[in-house]
Scaffold this motif. Structure first.
Motif, PDB file in Angstrom:
ATOM      1  N   SER A  97       0.811  -1.215   0.000  1.00  0.00           N
ATOM      2  CA  SER A  97       0.000   0.000   0.000  1.00  0.00           C
ATOM      3  C   SER A  97       0.843   1.263   0.000  1.00  0.00           C
ATOM      4  CB  SER A  97      -0.920   0.008   1.221  1.00  0.00           C
ATOM      5  OG  SER A  97      -1.678   1.197   1.276  1.00  0.00           O
ATOM      6  N   ALA A  98       0.288   2.300  -0.611  1.00  0.00           N
ATOM      7  CA  ALA A  98       0.893   3.631  -0.578  1.00  0.00           C
ATOM      8  C   ALA A  98       0.218   4.529   0.450  1.00  0.00           C
ATOM      9  CB  ALA A  98       0.802   4.280  -1.965  1.00  0.00           C
ATOM     10  N   ILE A  99      -0.788   3.998   1.186  1.00  0.00           N
ATOM     11  CA  ILE A  99      -1.565   4.847   2.095  1.00  0.00           C
ATOM     12  C   ILE A  99      -1.668   4.280   3.503  1.00  0.00           C
ATOM     13  CG2 ILE A  99      -3.863   3.836   1.682  1.00  0.00           C
ATOM     14  CD1 ILE A  99      -4.929   6.707   1.406  1.00  0.00           C
ATOM     15  N   LYS A 100      -1.511   2.964   3.648  1.00  0.00           N
ATOM     16  CA  LYS A 100      -1.698   2.314   4.946  1.00  0.00           C
ATOM     17  C   LYS A 100      -0.440   2.422   5.805  1.00  0.00           C
ATOM     18  CE  LYS A 100      -5.082  -1.022   3.140  1.00  0.00           C
ATOM     19  NZ  LYS A 100      -5.315  -0.359   1.844  1.00  0.00           N
ATOM     20  N   GLY A 101      -0.551   1.965   7.060  1.00  0.00           N
ATOM     21  CA  GLY A 101       0.596   1.926   7.943  1.00  0.00           C
ATOM     22  C   GLY A 101       1.168   3.283   8.301  1.00  0.00           C
ATOM     23  N   GLY A 102       0.313   4.307   8.402  1.00  0.00           N
ATOM     24  CA  GLY A 102       0.769   5.643   8.767  1.00  0.00           C
ATOM     25  C   GLY A 102       1.219   6.503   7.610  1.00  0.00           C
ATOM     26  N   ARG A 103       1.190   5.959   6.415  1.00  0.00           N
ATOM     27  CA  ARG A 103       1.662   6.733   5.254  1.00  0.00           C
ATOM     28  C   ARG A 103       0.778   7.947   4.989  1.00  0.00           C
ATOM     29  NH1 ARG A 103       2.518   1.335   4.173  1.00  0.00           N
ATOM     30  NH2 ARG A 103       4.657   0.754   3.586  1.00  0.00           N
ATOM     31  N   LEU A 104      -0.531   7.803   5.216  1.00  0.00           N
ATOM     32  CA  LEU A 104      -1.426   8.937   5.002  1.00  0.00           C
ATOM     33  C   LEU A 104      -1.123  10.049   6.000  1.00  0.00           C
ATOM     34  CD1 LEU A 104      -3.813  10.210   3.529  1.00  0.00           C
ATOM     35  CD2 LEU A 104      -5.353   8.961   5.056  1.00  0.00           C
ATOM     36  N   ALA A 105      -0.806   9.712   7.237  1.00  0.00           N
ATOM     37  CA  ALA A 105      -0.444  10.725   8.233  1.00  0.00           C
ATOM     38  C   ALA A 105       0.802  11.480   7.797  1.00  0.00           C
ATOM     39  CB  ALA A 105      -0.221  10.071   9.589  1.00  0.00           C
ATOM     40  N   ALA A 106       1.770  10.769   7.223  1.00  0.00           N
ATOM     41  CA  ALA A 106       2.986  11.423   6.757  1.00  0.00           C
ATOM     42  C   ALA A 106       2.687  12.424   5.646  1.00  0.00           C
ATOM     43  CB  ALA A 106       3.987  10.378   6.276  1.00  0.00           C
ATOM     44  N   MET A 107       1.694  12.113   4.816  1.00  0.00           N
ATOM     45  CA  MET A 107       1.308  13.036   3.743  1.00  0.00           C
ATOM     46  C   MET A 107       0.682  14.311   4.297  1.00  0.00           C
ATOM     47  SD  MET A 107      -0.458  10.386   1.062  1.00  0.00           S
ATOM     48  CE  MET A 107       0.218   8.735   0.847  1.00  0.00           C
TER      49      MET A 107
END
Length: 417
Positions: free
Chosen positions: A159-169
């Motif tokens: 995923s490009a969005i799961k595991g905290g990746r969306l928070a980083a964005m």
């Protein structure tokens, strides 16, 4: 009478997990800048509506929920997409959410409304993968019998969005995540694969689990899993230091509310666990043995008593029938208590949909297996074919509620008189 009590207990458990009151009690601090609301899950639309009602200030945003689970909102856009296998609508919604949080400043606030089901509702394939890869990955996981924590660890790798990746964005904006938990143990990082919360576990561990559960992954996913780690942000990352997480509803709270109702009816309640995992039919065998021990010997609990449990069981697909994990649990339980008097049970998913059918769950007792045979259905054959829905449909024992607006996972209640 006993079925009525069990259904009332289920509805009480669902009511306890409704977002409206929980949201109002857990509002984040207002920012100097903008407030952007994002979210995903089966309860996200109801959470968004509750947030609009409680928030004193301008907001915009976008959340995605399952088809049929929408709720009208004034300022937050609601998008519906597919669950449990993602579709194009979810793919486009995930892309729009990522665009929504781009370019925010340190004075802005992102409120993330996260509930169970968000893993499939926010498909955003990692570089090198396509949507059809993520769909195939989900199908393989759903058929594997792996627990939800393992499924979400593996999903995170693709995923490009799961595991905290969306928070980083969202950085440098502050992120306040409000969670309606549907996972055993209520780890918020596991709910919806934690789009705004770093998820523990690396690619090496994901490879081990993929081998353990013999996952039939698409070629591009196999290549990605064999390569370097798809790095996700760590919980200690400076960009996430101001972020907050609150679990506002959970199975534990719902089971306690259901137990209180049983006591009001003069029946003692024993909560076995709110975090039971394992194969549905195997979990049913353990529950049945305990219920029969109480029925026959008044131990380890005295009658009358209702045994309560929650969590998320799994089903390893062996046949081509219809039915979710709660229906499968109940069919196995009905076989195990066949002919036993004084035992009545209900199991249902608190979101109102057990698997991919239209039922929340079903009810059984010691006569269920006999009534199935009288209707021309072999209970053992139905279980072998994963066809519990058809079995209970034939004798009118399905529990159909429609979408409930929340999701704290499985609810199981076994009443012994």
């Amino acid at each position: 009478m006993d079925t009525i009590l069990l259904e009332q207990m289920f509805r009480t458990a669902v009511a306890q997990a409704q977002p409206a009151l929980a949201i109002a009690q857990n509002l984040p601090e207002r920012p100097k800048g903008r407030t952007i609301v994002i979210g995903a899950g089966k309860a996200s639309a109801q959470m968004a509506h509750a947030f609009e009602q409680a928030w004193d200030g301008p907001i915009t945003g976008l959340v995605v929920t399952r088809y049929g689970y929408g709720q009208a909102c004034e300022h937050i856009e609601i998008v519906e997409a597919a669950h449990p296998v993602p579709d194009e609508a979810g793919f486009l919604a995930a892309r729009r959410i990522m665009e929504t949080v781009a370019g925010l400043g340190p004075d802005d606030l992102v409120v993330a409304l996260i509930s169970g089901g968000g893993s499939s509702l926010l498909p955003a394939p990692a570089p090198g993968l396509m949507l059809d890869d993520e769909q195939a990955i989900n199908r393989a996981l759903l058929a594997s019998g792996a627990p939800i924590s393992v499924m979400n660890l593996i999903r995170n790798q693709f995923s490009a969005i799961k595991g905290g990746r969306l928070a980083a964005m969202c950085a440098p904006a502050r992120v306040a995540t409000l969670v309606v938990s549907d996972v055993p143990g209520d780890d918020p990082a596991v709910v919806a694969s934690g789009p705004t919360i770093p998820l523990a576990g690396d690619r090496a561990l994901a490879r081990q689990y993929a081998a353990l559960y013999r996952l039939d992954l698409p070629t591009r996913a196999q290549a990605l899993l064999a390569g370097e780690d798809n790095l996700a942000p760590l919980a200690s990352a400076p960009d996430l230091a101001r972020n907050t997480v609150r679990t506002i509803a959970s199975a534990a709270l719902s089971l306690e509310a259901a137990g209180a109702l049983a006591r009001d009816w003069g029946v003692e309640a024993a909560i076995l666990s709110d975090s039971i995992e394992g194969e549905s039919r195997d979990v049913a065998q353990v529950h049945a043995a305990l219920a029969k021990e109480v029925a026959a010997r008044n131990r380890p609990f005295s009658k009358p008593v209702v045994l309560l449990s929650g969590g998320e069981t799994t089903v390893t697909l062996r046949g081509n029938g219809r039915g979710g994990r709660n229906a499968e649990f109940l069919l196995a339980l009905a076989i195990a208590i066949d002919g036993t008097q004084g035992i009545t049970a209900l199991a249902a998913d608190t979101d109102g949909i057990d698997g991919s059918q239209d039922n929340a769950g079903a009810c059984v007792d010691g006569t269920t297996a006999t009534r199935l045979r009288q209707a021309g259905i072999d209970p053992l054959a139905a279980l072998a074919n994963n066809d519990a829905y058809s079995a209970f449909e034939a004798i009118g024992d399905l529990l159909i509620t429609g979408p409930t607006g929340t999701n704290v996972n499985d609810f199981r209640a076994i009443l012994i008189r």
